[in-house]
Design an enzyme around this catalytic site. Structure first.
Site, PDB file in Angstrom:
ATOM      1  N   HIS A  29      29.500  35.188  31.608  1.00 58.58           N
ATOM      2  CA  HIS A  29      30.776  35.285  32.327  1.00 58.58           C
ATOM      3  C   HIS A  29      31.951  35.600  31.395  1.00 58.58           C
ATOM      4  O   HIS A  29      32.806  36.419  31.738  1.00 58.58           O
ATOM      5  CB  HIS A  29      31.012  33.969  33.075  1.00 58.58           C
ATOM      6  CG  HIS A  29      31.907  34.081  34.256  1.00 58.58           C
ATOM      7  ND1 HIS A  29      31.769  33.305  35.369  1.00 58.58           N
ATOM      8  CD2 HIS A  29      32.981  34.882  34.506  1.00 58.58           C
ATOM      9  CE1 HIS A  29      32.705  33.621  36.252  1.00 58.58           C
ATOM     10  NE2 HIS A  29      33.452  34.569  35.749  1.00 58.58           N
ATOM     11  N   VAL A  75      38.713  37.727  52.637  1.00 59.08           N
ATOM     12  CA  VAL A  75      38.131  36.888  53.683  1.00 59.08           C
ATOM     13  C   VAL A  75      38.570  37.392  55.058  1.00 59.08           C
ATOM     14  O   VAL A  75      38.345  36.740  56.066  1.00 59.08           O
ATOM     15  CB  VAL A  75      38.511  35.392  53.502  1.00 59.08           C
ATOM     16  CG1 VAL A  75      37.854  34.816  52.254  1.00 59.08           C
ATOM     17  CG2 VAL A  75      40.023  35.198  53.458  1.00 59.08           C
ATOM     18  N   LYS A  83      26.497  34.581  37.393  1.00 59.52           N
ATOM     19  CA  LYS A  83      26.967  34.562  35.998  1.00 59.52           C
ATOM     20  C   LYS A  83      26.753  33.205  35.343  1.00 59.52           C
ATOM     21  O   LYS A  83      26.877  32.168  35.997  1.00 59.52           O
ATOM     22  CB  LYS A  83      28.458  34.916  35.943  1.00 59.52           C
ATOM     23  CG  LYS A  83      28.839  36.132  36.773  1.00 59.52           C
ATOM     24  CD  LYS A  83      30.287  36.543  36.614  1.00 59.52           C
ATOM     25  CE  LYS A  83      30.680  37.561  37.680  1.00 59.52           C
ATOM     26  NZ  LYS A  83      31.184  36.964  38.928  1.00 59.52           N
ATOM     27  N   TYR A 129      31.941  29.512  40.486  1.00 56.77           N
ATOM     28  CA  TYR A 129      32.627  29.651  41.778  1.00 56.77           C
ATOM     29  C   TYR A 129      32.198  28.535  42.752  1.00 56.77           C
ATOM     30  O   TYR A 129      32.821  28.350  43.791  1.00 56.77           O
ATOM     31  CB  TYR A 129      32.356  31.018  42.432  1.00 56.77           C
ATOM     32  CG  TYR A 129      32.774  32.231  41.655  1.00 56.77           C
ATOM     33  CD1 TYR A 129      33.568  32.135  40.516  1.00 56.77           C
ATOM     34  CD2 TYR A 129      32.383  33.502  42.062  1.00 56.77           C
ATOM     35  CE1 TYR A 129      33.935  33.271  39.804  1.00 56.77           C
ATOM     36  CE2 TYR A 129      32.752  34.636  41.358  1.00 56.77           C
ATOM     37  CZ  TYR A 129      33.523  34.512  40.227  1.00 56.77           C
ATOM     38  OH  TYR A 129      33.873  35.643  39.528  1.00 56.77           O
ATOM     39  N   ASP A 158      28.774  39.513  44.597  1.00 56.33           N
ATOM     40  CA  ASP A 158      29.079  39.034  43.247  1.00 56.33           C
ATOM     41  C   ASP A 158      29.555  37.585  43.306  1.00 56.33           C
ATOM     42  O   ASP A 158      30.625  37.300  43.840  1.00 56.33           O
ATOM     43  CB  ASP A 158      30.186  39.894  42.628  1.00 56.33           C
ATOM     44  CG  ASP A 158      30.511  39.439  41.212  1.00 56.33           C
ATOM     45  OD1 ASP A 158      29.773  39.832  40.301  1.00 56.33           O
ATOM     46  OD2 ASP A 158      31.481  38.676  41.029  1.00 56.33           O
TER      47      ASP A 158
HETATM   48  P1  NDP Z   1      41.008  41.560  44.318  1.00 54.96           P
HETATM   49  O1  NDP Z   1      41.702  42.555  43.462  1.00 54.96           O
HETATM   50  O2  NDP Z   1      39.718  41.913  44.956  1.00 54.96           O
HETATM   51  O3  NDP Z   1      42.075  41.108  45.414  1.00 54.96           O
HETATM   52  C1  NDP Z   1      41.803  40.141  46.387  1.00 54.96           C
HETATM   53  C2  NDP Z   1      43.092  39.893  47.154  1.00 54.96           C
HETATM   54  O4  NDP Z   1      43.509  41.102  47.789  1.00 54.96           O
HETATM   55  C3  NDP Z   1      42.964  38.850  48.222  1.00 54.96           C
HETATM   56  O5  NDP Z   1      44.200  38.154  48.266  1.00 54.96           O
HETATM   57  C4  NDP Z   1      42.759  39.655  49.491  1.00 54.96           C
HETATM   58  O6  NDP Z   1      43.288  38.974  50.616  1.00 54.96           O
HETATM   59  C5  NDP Z   1      43.565  40.900  49.196  1.00 54.96           C
HETATM   60  N1  NDP Z   1      42.969  42.093  49.821  1.00 54.96           N
HETATM   61  C6  NDP Z   1      41.662  42.454  49.795  1.00 54.96           C
HETATM   62  N2  NDP Z   1      41.482  43.604  50.466  1.00 54.96           N
HETATM   63  C7  NDP Z   1      42.687  43.987  50.917  1.00 54.96           C
HETATM   64  C8  NDP Z   1      43.124  45.090  51.693  1.00 54.96           C
HETATM   65  N3  NDP Z   1      42.266  46.008  52.121  1.00 54.96           N
HETATM   66  N4  NDP Z   1      44.452  45.187  51.990  1.00 54.96           N
HETATM   67  C9  NDP Z   1      45.321  44.238  51.553  1.00 54.96           C
HETATM   68  N5  NDP Z   1      44.960  43.180  50.806  1.00 54.96           N
HETATM   69  C10 NDP Z   1      43.656  43.038  50.497  1.00 54.96           C
HETATM   70  O7  NDP Z   1      40.912  40.237  43.415  1.00 54.96           O
HETATM   71  P2  NDP Z   1      39.844  39.122  43.053  1.00 54.96           P
HETATM   72  O8  NDP Z   1      40.464  38.368  41.930  1.00 54.96           O
HETATM   73  O9  NDP Z   1      39.383  38.366  44.219  1.00 54.96           O
HETATM   74  O10 NDP Z   1      38.617  39.927  42.433  1.00 54.96           O
HETATM   75  C11 NDP Z   1      37.525  40.419  43.182  1.00 54.96           C
HETATM   76  C12 NDP Z   1      36.223  39.853  42.672  1.00 54.96           C
HETATM   77  O11 NDP Z   1      36.066  40.091  41.274  1.00 54.96           O
HETATM   78  C13 NDP Z   1      36.108  38.326  42.762  1.00 54.96           C
HETATM   79  O12 NDP Z   1      35.885  37.866  44.062  1.00 54.96           O
HETATM   80  C14 NDP Z   1      34.978  38.060  41.824  1.00 54.96           C
HETATM   81  O13 NDP Z   1      33.731  38.354  42.448  1.00 54.96           O
HETATM   82  C15 NDP Z   1      35.283  39.049  40.705  1.00 54.96           C
HETATM   83  N6  NDP Z   1      36.011  38.419  39.600  1.00 54.96           N
HETATM   84  C16 NDP Z   1      35.360  38.255  38.411  1.00 54.96           C
HETATM   85  C17 NDP Z   1      35.969  37.666  37.342  1.00 54.96           C
HETATM   86  C18 NDP Z   1      35.241  37.533  36.073  1.00 54.96           C
HETATM   87  O14 NDP Z   1      35.735  36.852  35.156  1.00 54.96           O
HETATM   88  N7  NDP Z   1      34.092  38.133  35.914  1.00 54.96           N
HETATM   89  C19 NDP Z   1      37.350  37.156  37.414  1.00 54.96           C
HETATM   90  C20 NDP Z   1      37.983  37.390  38.702  1.00 54.96           C
HETATM   91  C21 NDP Z   1      37.326  38.022  39.737  1.00 54.96           C
HETATM   92  P3  NDP Z   1      42.391  38.230  51.772  1.00 54.96           P
HETATM   93  O15 NDP Z   1      41.171  37.640  51.115  1.00 54.96           O
HETATM   94  O16 NDP Z   1      43.333  37.196  52.289  1.00 54.96           O
HETATM   95  O17 NDP Z   1      42.067  39.293  52.786  1.00 54.96           O
END
Ligand code: NDP
Length: 273
Positions: A106, A230, A75, A50, A45
């Site tokens: 979006h 990441v 998007k 982005y 996604d």
């Molecule tokens: P998430 O809820 O996926 O959380 C991501 C965070 O959680 C990061 O800090 C990551 O840390 C941490 N994390 C991930 N996996 C774990 C785990 N197993 N244990 C502990 N911590 C964890 O939030 P996002 O906001 O990134 O949302 C996910 C996706 O949703 C985005 O990447 C995007 O594709 C989409 N999105 C879409 C939007 C829209 O308007 N349509 C808006 C926002 C997001 P680390 O990376 O350091 O491991």
């Protein structure tokens, strides 16, 4: 690993777990997406805003995975509501793809009020066979009602912020009523609910991590999730959701974590350029 799919309202199968790359810088995206593909993800996604579609495209090309095994979402950004076809073509160019599997508006940006025209542009792309499915993101029930009232294509997906601290019941109900699949963004609330004792207690009992418990809470209710990480171990962990079940009591206990826990903008108000 076989990842379950949900069948969209046009018959297209979408993996229930995908990999999100929001806030991953373009120069780190190729490595993150490569790690995700190696872990078994096939759905990615991204979004024009982005600024990492190029990195996504590089990882896809390098992987050698057949195009028809991949499910790629991007998007349409808010400033492009009046030129959706041109914006789509630019996204494809950056991704080095000739189509995506899902193209989303979006945000509705209601103050600008251009999303109905943008939707008609996506309908044209779909009718011309240029995207396998089209949908929306951050659409509230009144936004959905307006585009469904056009009598054309019903969105296949509504990608919205959903997690235990913001459960969006009205949106989920509207999606279900209209036959639209709900895809949860920030499914982990960006980490905000992982240390909650309700979650950690369940995690200990089922011998899984808190993140797996939250993601399982989503998938067991039929939602698509796109966790972002990441961190290679978390990337793998977030896909490993299909060897255990939560009980009805577990689901209800997590439902009880609802609070005003929004982590992103409110779609009713967000008009960002
Ligand atoms: P998430 O809820 O996926 O959380 C991501 C965070 O959680 C990061 O800090 C990551 O840390 C941490 N994390 C991930 N996996 C774990 C785990 N197993 N244990 C502990 N911590 C964890 O939030 P996002 O906001 O990134 O949302 C996910 C996706 O949703 C985005 O990447 C995007 O594709 C989409 N999105 C879409 C939007 C829209 O308007 N349509 C808006 C926002 C997001 P680390 O990376 O350091 O491991």
């Amino acid at each position: 690993m076989t990842i379950p799919t949900v069948t969209l309202n046009n018959g297209v199968a979408m993996p229930q777990v995908g990999f999100g790359v929001f806030q991953v810088p373009n120069d780190e995206t190729e490595a993150a997406v490569t790690a995700a593909l190696e872990a078994g993800y096939r759905s990615i996604d991204t979004a024009a805003v982005y600024r990492n579609e190029v990195g996504v495209g590089r990882a896809l090309a390098k992987s050698g995975i057949a195009r028809d095994e991949l499910f790629i979402t991007t998007k349409l950004w808010n400033s492009d509501h009046e030129q959706p076809v041109e914006a789509y073509e630019k996204s494809l160019e950056r991704l080095s793809l000739d189509h995506v599997d899902l193209y989303l508006i979006h945000w509705p940006t209601p103050e600008r009020d251009l999303y109905v025209g943008a939707w008609q542009g996506l309908e044209k792309l779909y009718a011309d066979g240029r995207a396998r499915a089209i949908g929306v993101s951050n659409f509230l029930p009144d936004h959905l009602a307006r585009i469904v009232a056009l009598g054309g294509t019903v969105p296949a997906v509504n990608q919205v912020e959903v997690h235990p601290a913001l459960q969006q019941r009205a949106v989920l109900e509207a999606d279900a009523r209209l036959g639209i699949a709900t895809e949860a963004w920030s499914p982990l609330a960006q980490g905000a609910v992982l240390a909650d004792p309700v979650v950690t207690t369940i995690a200990t009992r089922v011998d899984r991590t808190p993140a797996q418990v939250i993601l399982r809470w989503h998938v067991q209710q039929g939602r698509v999730v796109i966790p972002k990480s990441v961190t290679p171990s978390r990337i793998a962990e977030n896909l490993d959701l299909f060897g255990f079940d939560l009980t009805g009591d577990d689901l209800a206990a997590i439902d009880g974590l609802e609070r005003d826990g929004r982590v992103g903008p409110n779609p009713a108000e967000f008009n960002g350029a």
